[in-house]
Design a protein around this motif. Structure first.
Motif, PDB file in Angstrom:
ATOM      1  N   THR A 111      67.967 113.834 -33.987  1.00  9.60           N
ATOM      2  CA  THR A 111      67.978 112.378 -33.935  1.00  9.60           C
ATOM      3  C   THR A 111      68.313 111.932 -32.513  1.00  9.60           C
ATOM      4  O   THR A 111      68.771 112.727 -31.707  1.00  9.60           O
ATOM      5  N   ALA A 112      68.063 110.674 -32.223  1.00 11.96           N
ATOM      6  CA  ALA A 112      68.333 110.150 -30.883  1.00 11.96           C
ATOM      7  C   ALA A 112      68.869 108.733 -30.974  1.00 11.96           C
ATOM      8  O   ALA A 112      68.673 108.044 -31.977  1.00 11.96           O
ATOM      9  N   SER A 113      69.553 108.338 -29.915  1.00  9.16           N
ATOM     10  CA  SER A 113      70.001 106.955 -29.795  1.00  9.16           C
ATOM     11  C   SER A 113      69.680 106.482 -28.379  1.00  9.16           C
ATOM     12  O   SER A 113      69.675 107.278 -27.442  1.00  9.16           O
ATOM     13  N   TYR A 114      69.382 105.190 -28.246  1.00 12.19           N
ATOM     14  CA  TYR A 114      68.942 104.603 -26.982  1.00 12.19           C
ATOM     15  C   TYR A 114      69.843 103.426 -26.640  1.00 12.19           C
ATOM     16  O   TYR A 114      70.232 102.665 -27.531  1.00 12.19           O
ATOM     17  N   TRP A 115      70.148 103.262 -25.359  1.00  8.45           N
ATOM     18  CA  TRP A 115      70.969 102.146 -24.918  1.00  8.45           C
ATOM     19  C   TRP A 115      70.408 101.519 -23.654  1.00  8.45           C
ATOM     20  O   TRP A 115      69.825 102.204 -22.823  1.00  8.45           O
ATOM     21  N   THR A 116      70.655 100.239 -23.515  1.00 10.26           N
ATOM     22  CA  THR A 116      70.394  99.532 -22.268  1.00 10.26           C
ATOM     23  C   THR A 116      71.733  99.408 -21.560  1.00 10.26           C
ATOM     24  O   THR A 116      72.710  98.936 -22.155  1.00 10.26           O
ATOM     25  N   VAL A 117      71.794  99.849 -20.319  1.00 11.89           N
ATOM     26  CA  VAL A 117      73.030  99.756 -19.521  1.00 11.89           C
ATOM     27  C   VAL A 117      73.084  98.365 -18.906  1.00 11.89           C
ATOM     28  O   VAL A 117      72.146  97.936 -18.224  1.00 11.89           O
ATOM     29  N   VAL A 118      74.197  97.659 -19.168  1.00 16.18           N
ATOM     30  CA  VAL A 118      74.362  96.296 -18.658  1.00 16.18           C
ATOM     31  C   VAL A 118      75.591  96.227 -17.747  1.00 16.18           C
ATOM     32  O   VAL A 118      76.487  97.066 -17.825  1.00 16.18           O
ATOM     33  N   ARG A 119      75.617  95.211 -16.911  1.00 15.94           N
ATOM     34  CA  ARG A 119      76.768  94.971 -16.036  1.00 15.94           C
ATOM     35  C   ARG A 119      77.909  94.385 -16.854  1.00 15.94           C
ATOM     36  O   ARG A 119      77.671  93.655 -17.818  1.00 15.94           O
ATOM     37  N   PRO A 120      79.156  94.665 -16.449  1.00 15.30           N
ATOM     38  CA  PRO A 120      80.296  94.053 -17.170  1.00 15.30           C
ATOM     39  C   PRO A 120      80.238  92.534 -17.049  1.00 15.30           C
ATOM     40  O   PRO A 120      79.810  92.003 -16.021  1.00 15.30           O
ATOM     41  N   SER A 121      80.666  91.839 -18.083  1.00 14.51           N
ATOM     42  CA  SER A 121      80.612  90.363 -18.015  1.00 14.51           C
ATOM     43  C   SER A 121      81.896  89.788 -17.481  1.00 14.51           C
ATOM     44  O   SER A 121      82.896  90.362 -17.379  1.00 14.51           O
TER      45      SER A 121
END
Length: 121
Positions: A111-121
């Protein structure tokens, strides 16, 4: 199947092979694995699973970066578990989790998981 002799007929035997599809295995991943929305923050570290995470059939699970190796890394920490370390760039990364099959009834975990890396708010 077998049928007895009778009615002027000889006994008969027939054998059939019925292929089966192995069942899948499951594992108890940490919250980030199924996080909604699928985002992680630059510079943070997330636990993906226990140090010796096993499937419901007792096979060890291993994690590996699939895409975005310039953004995220996978580290196994003997006390904290399998970690997703997020770098200092935005983009997308993915990780696979796999385990061995348990023949003949249980397929390998894949299985796999995907993420979008975002800047800290």
């Amino acid at each position: 199947m077998n049928s007895p002799t009778g009615g002027g007929l000889d006994a008969a035997t027939a054998t059939f092979t019925i292929p089966t599809i192995p069942l899948g295995q499951t594992a108890k991943f940490a919250r980030v694995w199924n996080k909604t929305p699928q985002t992680v923050t630059e510079g943070k570290t997330y636990v993906m699973g226990a140090p010796k995470l096993k499937t419901n059939k007792g096979k060890l699970v291993t994690f590996k970066i699939a895409t975005g190796s310039n953004l995220c890394t996978v580290v196994k920490d003997s006390s904290k578990g399998w970690l997703l370390r997020v770098g200092k760039k935005t983009g997308e990364c993915s990780v696979t989790a796999t385990s061995a099959a348990v023949p003949p009834n249980f397929a390998a975990l894949n299985t796999a998981s995907y993420w979008t890396v975002v800047r800290p708010s």
